[in-house]
Design a protein around this motif. Structure first.
Motif, PDB file in Angstrom:
ATOM      1  N   PRO A  31       0.814  -1.222   0.000  1.00 43.58           N
ATOM      2  CA  PRO A  31       0.000   0.000   0.000  1.00 43.58           C
ATOM      3  C   PRO A  31       0.851   1.277   0.000  1.00 43.58           C
ATOM      4  O   PRO A  31       0.488   2.255  -0.657  1.00 43.58           O
ATOM      5  CB  PRO A  31      -0.827  -0.108   1.288  1.00 43.58           C
ATOM      6  N   LEU A  32       1.961   1.268   0.703  1.00 42.57           N
ATOM      7  CA  LEU A  32       2.822   2.454   0.709  1.00 42.57           C
ATOM      8  C   LEU A  32       3.447   2.698  -0.659  1.00 42.57           C
ATOM      9  O   LEU A  32       3.584   3.842  -1.096  1.00 42.57           O
ATOM     10  CB  LEU A  32       3.926   2.311   1.757  1.00 42.57           C
ATOM     11  N   GLU A  34       2.171   1.894  -3.480  1.00 40.51           N
ATOM     12  CA  GLU A  34       1.138   2.214  -4.459  1.00 40.51           C
ATOM     13  C   GLU A  34       0.475   3.564  -4.227  1.00 40.51           C
ATOM     14  O   GLU A  34      -0.245   4.047  -5.092  1.00 40.51           O
ATOM     15  CB  GLU A  34       0.078   1.110  -4.465  1.00 40.51           C
ATOM     16  N   THR A  35       0.703   4.193  -3.075  1.00 41.11           N
ATOM     17  CA  THR A  35       0.038   5.470  -2.797  1.00 41.11           C
ATOM     18  C   THR A  35       0.598   6.578  -3.677  1.00 41.11           C
ATOM     19  O   THR A  35       1.773   6.567  -4.045  1.00 41.11           O
ATOM     20  CB  THR A  35       0.157   5.864  -1.309  1.00 41.11           C
ATOM     21  N   THR A  36      -0.260   7.520  -3.991  1.00 41.32           N
ATOM     22  CA  THR A  36       0.178   8.696  -4.748  1.00 41.32           C
ATOM     23  C   THR A  36       0.507   9.857  -3.818  1.00 41.32           C
ATOM     24  O   THR A  36       0.958  10.902  -4.280  1.00 41.32           O
ATOM     25  CB  THR A  36      -0.902   9.135  -5.756  1.00 41.32           C
ATOM     26  N   LEU A  37       0.281   9.668  -2.523  1.00 39.69           N
ATOM     27  CA  LEU A  37       0.603  10.719  -1.561  1.00 39.69           C
ATOM     28  C   LEU A  37       2.110  10.779  -1.330  1.00 39.69           C
ATOM     29  O   LEU A  37       2.775   9.745  -1.280  1.00 39.69           O
ATOM     30  CB  LEU A  37      -0.104  10.468  -0.225  1.00 39.69           C
ATOM     31  N   GLN A  41       2.854  14.746   2.561  1.00 45.51           N
ATOM     32  CA  GLN A  41       1.404  14.673   2.653  1.00 45.51           C
ATOM     33  C   GLN A  41       0.960  13.609   3.659  1.00 45.51           C
ATOM     34  O   GLN A  41       0.018  13.827   4.428  1.00 45.51           O
ATOM     35  CB  GLN A  41       0.797  14.388   1.273  1.00 45.51           C
ATOM     36  N   LEU A  42       1.649  12.470   3.676  1.00 47.64           N
ATOM     37  CA  LEU A  42       1.328  11.428   4.657  1.00 47.64           C
ATOM     38  C   LEU A  42       1.572  11.919   6.075  1.00 47.64           C
ATOM     39  O   LEU A  42       0.773  11.653   6.975  1.00 47.64           O
ATOM     40  CB  LEU A  42       2.148  10.171   4.386  1.00 47.64           C
ATOM     41  N   MET A  82      -8.834  14.144   1.269  1.00 42.74           N
ATOM     42  CA  MET A  82      -8.295  13.533   2.485  1.00 42.74           C
ATOM     43  C   MET A  82      -8.497  14.400   3.733  1.00 42.74           C
ATOM     44  O   MET A  82      -8.562  13.888   4.848  1.00 42.74           O
ATOM     45  CB  MET A  82      -6.797  13.264   2.330  1.00 42.74           C
ATOM     46  N   THR A 106      -7.701   5.998   4.249  1.00 43.63           N
ATOM     47  CA  THR A 106      -6.404   5.876   3.581  1.00 43.63           C
ATOM     48  C   THR A 106      -5.317   5.531   4.586  1.00 43.63           C
ATOM     49  O   THR A 106      -4.490   4.654   4.340  1.00 43.63           O
ATOM     50  CB  THR A 106      -6.056   7.181   2.838  1.00 43.63           C
ATOM     51  N   HIS A 109      -5.686   1.972   5.629  1.00 45.80           N
ATOM     52  CA  HIS A 109      -5.241   1.094   4.540  1.00 45.80           C
ATOM     53  C   HIS A 109      -3.721   1.013   4.478  1.00 45.80           C
ATOM     54  O   HIS A 109      -3.152  -0.060   4.271  1.00 45.80           O
ATOM     55  CB  HIS A 109      -5.809   1.588   3.213  1.00 45.80           C
ATOM     56  N   LEU A 110      -3.061   2.146   4.684  1.00 48.49           N
ATOM     57  CA  LEU A 110      -1.605   2.187   4.589  1.00 48.49           C
ATOM     58  C   LEU A 110      -0.917   1.545   5.791  1.00 48.49           C
ATOM     59  O   LEU A 110       0.203   1.057   5.671  1.00 48.49           O
ATOM     60  CB  LEU A 110      -1.123   3.631   4.443  1.00 48.49           C
TER      61      LEU A 110
END
Length: 155
Positions: A31-32, A34-37, A41-42, A82, A106, A109-110
């Motif tokens: 998940p990390l 694949e994230t676009t953040l 931002q995270l 978000m 999100t 999920h991460l």
């Protein structure tokens, strides 16, 4: 090593936990990866979601960046659905930040192990081991609830 059985069991737990971390590393990283953040931002989303920064000023301080930089980060998080901004009920000049349901989802999920992989592994345990694990997990959850500081509600 100590003669204290509790300390010995805690050490065994730590070793077993590390072995599980190794076994699930790929599925936890997915998940990390694949994230676009972005990392910034995270970090911002995490601070907002835990109540660690509920205004742009507090977020800029927590991230150790300028107000202009944090404004851009927040704009992108708002645009991504978000985070939301709303007027502070006590001071209309201040904009309060809060995570949206999508932002909270999100983060979950991460940061959580994909349940499918976990369920497959649990299905391999015999009933007695599974019952002991469930009992232990509930005890661990209750101990964590009592002793781990909880974030204040956001907003």
């Amino acid at each position: 090593m100590t003669d204290d059985p509790r300390a010995h069991l805690v050490e065994q737990f730590a070793q077993a936990h590390a072995a599980l971390d190794d076994a699930f590393l790929t599925s936890r990283l997915r998940p990390l990866l694949e994230t676009t953040l972005t990392v910034q931002q995270l970090r911002a989303l995490g601070l907002v979601a835990t109540g660690g920064a509920t205004t742009t000023h507090a977020l800029a301080e927590a991230l150790d960046v300028s107000a202009a930089t944090v404004s851009g980060v927040v704009d992108r998080l708002v645009g991504a659905g978000m985070v939301e901004r709303h007027a502070d009920p006590h001071d209309g000049r201040v904009r309060v930040l809060a995570p949206t349901d999508a932002g909270t989802a999100t983060l979950r999920h991460l940061l959580t192990l994909p349940m499918d992989a976990e369920l497959e592994v649990l299905a391999e345990l015999d009933v007695d081991d599974l019952a002991a694990l469930v009992r232990g997990m509930w005890a661990l959850a209750e101990a964590a609830r009592r002793s781990v500081p909880q974030a204040p509600p956001a907003g």
